[in-house]
Write a protein that holds these residues in place. Structure first.
Motif, short mmCIF file in Angstrom:
data_model
loop_
_atom_site.label_atom_id
_atom_site.label_comp_id
_atom_site.label_asym_id
_atom_site.label_seq_id
_atom_site.Cartn_x
_atom_site.Cartn_y
_atom_site.Cartn_z
N ASP A 189 2.79 4.67 -1.06
CA ASP A 189 2.31 5.81 -1.83
C ASP A 189 2.88 5.84 -3.24
O ASP A 189 2.29 6.44 -4.14
CB ASP A 189 2.67 7.13 -1.13
CG ASP A 189 1.91 7.32 0.17
OD1 ASP A 189 0.82 6.71 0.32
OD2 ASP A 189 2.38 8.07 1.03
N ARG A 190 4.04 5.20 -3.43
CA ARG A 190 4.68 5.20 -4.75
C ARG A 190 5.16 3.80 -5.09
O ARG A 190 5.53 3.01 -4.21
CB ARG A 190 5.85 6.17 -4.80
CG ARG A 190 5.43 7.63 -4.64
CD ARG A 190 6.48 8.59 -5.14
NE ARG A 190 6.02 9.97 -5.06
CZ ARG A 190 5.32 10.58 -6.01
NH1 ARG A 190 4.99 9.92 -7.11
NH2 ARG A 190 4.95 11.83 -5.87
N ASP A 233 0.82 -1.22 0.00
CA ASP A 233 0.00 0.00 0.00
C ASP A 233 0.85 1.27 0.00
O ASP A 233 0.40 2.34 0.41
CB ASP A 233 -0.94 0.01 1.20
CG ASP A 233 -0.20 -0.07 2.53
OD1 ASP A 233 1.03 -0.31 2.52
OD2 ASP A 233 -0.86 0.09 3.59
N LYS A 283 11.62 11.35 -2.45
CA LYS A 283 10.86 10.11 -2.32
C LYS A 283 10.40 9.63 -3.68
O LYS A 283 10.47 10.36 -4.67
CB LYS A 283 9.66 10.27 -1.40
CG LYS A 283 8.63 11.28 -1.85
CD LYS A 283 7.50 11.35 -0.87
CE LYS A 283 6.40 12.32 -1.36
NZ LYS A 283 5.25 12.36 -0.45
N HIS A 295 0.42 5.47 -9.06
CA HIS A 295 1.50 6.37 -8.62
C HIS A 295 2.86 5.76 -8.99
O HIS A 295 3.76 5.65 -8.16
CB HIS A 295 1.40 6.63 -7.12
CG HIS A 295 0.05 7.11 -6.68
ND1 HIS A 295 -0.49 8.31 -7.12
CD2 HIS A 295 -0.89 6.53 -5.89
CE1 HIS A 295 -1.70 8.46 -6.59
NE2 HIS A 295 -1.97 7.40 -5.85
#
Length: 301
Positions: free
Chosen positions: A47-48, A45, A301, A117
């Motif tokens: 973010d990227r 899960d 990031k 993403h």
């Protein structure tokens, strides 16, 4: 029905610096029965997602110096092996391989994993295929950033003599010396690393893909993949909204600075590249500083 060979798992024991989780899928639509392997590390899960696509005749082992850096940023890393390479099954006939066959496999895998993403990380055939992915339905929303290294877009343009020599050599050499070929432009490889590049191929019968891939590059306007390559070139030059980081292995005789400078001018908003002066075609072998510079350029990031 495609007849495929499966490399025994013991061939992949004790790979140097490549102890990452491996996952398999064997029921992708249109590829049922073909087992496809990928490194899949980091939080599901996250973010990227860094989607790392290798070229020929390498496999996801090529990304072992970049994957830890991407994971440090908190991201998920997915590094699939193309069919015919690495831990993935290897169709036995050269006629089984095509541009569309491999592009559609990547599309099906991304859809199965529902990757979002995405930072697309490409080199060699990873770019020939990967740089066309934004044209798949909905993929322009999935892909947000690009890390591009020593590759191109197959638009049907005529290649130089260096590429043609490589294509002719590959087609005429059934038992391609994979590890030795990669080591030729990467002199700092250890014997164990060279052996890791040879690991997917117990004998010449496993090398149909490695042999035929150079002949599949769209180097004439009517070749398969050239049309979508031209569409992709328009996307990257006119519609690409994301951030790009480019690194160039300057010692690559085929896809070195001249080819990459043309690609830089094509990609909308592509900044000045990071140049690795002694970097060869398989520039991921200099990958840790490339990965760190890319993440810094993306804001950490």
């Amino acid at each position: 029905m495609i007849t495929a060979l499966r490399t025994p798992e013991e061939r992949f024991a004790n790979l140097p610096d490549f102890d990452f989780p491996v996952a398999y899928v064997d029921d992708l639509p249109g590829y049922e029965g073909l087992r496809i392997a990928r490194v899949d590390a980091g939080p599901v899960d996250a973010d990227r997602v860094f989607l790392c696509l290798h070229g020929e005749p390498s496999w996801s082992f090529l990304y072992r110096k970049m994957i830890p850096v991407f994971l440090e940023s908190g991201a998920r890393v997915v590094a699939p092996d193309l069919l015919g390479f690495g831990r993935s099954d290897k169709p036995a006939q050269q006629s089984d391989y095509s541009f569309t066959f491999h592009r559609n496999y990547l599309i099906a895998l991304v859809e199965r994993l529902d990757l979002k993403h995405v930072t697309l990380v490409v080199q060699d055939w990873g770019g020939l295929l990967g740089l066309t992915l934004p044209l798949a339905p909905g993929f322009d929303e999935r892909i947000e950033r690009l890390i591009v290294m020593n590759t191109g877009i197959g638009t049907g343009a005529s290649p130089g003599p260096g590429f043609m020599a490589w294509k002719n050599y590959a087609l005429s050499t059934p038992d391609l010396p994979i590890g030795a070929l990669i080591a030729r432009g990467t002199p700092h490889l250890t014997p164990a690393e060279i052996a890791a590049y040879d690991a997917p191929y117990p004998d010449a019968s496993y090398k149909a893909g490695a042999q035929v891939f150079p002949a599949l590059v769209p180097v004439e306007p009517d070749m398969e993949g050239a049309d979508i390559g031209r569409e992709a070139a328009k996307f990257w030059s006119e519609r690409w909204p994301g951030k790009t980081f480019m690194a160039i292995g300057a010692a690559d005789p085929v896809l070195g600075p001249p080819a990459m400078e043309r690609l830089q001018k094509l990609i909308r908003g592509c900044p000045e590249p990071m140049v690795i002066p002694d970097g060869g075609h398989f520039v991921q072998e200099w990958g840790e500083p490339i990965a760190r510079a890319a993440i810094a350029a993306f804001g950490g990031k």
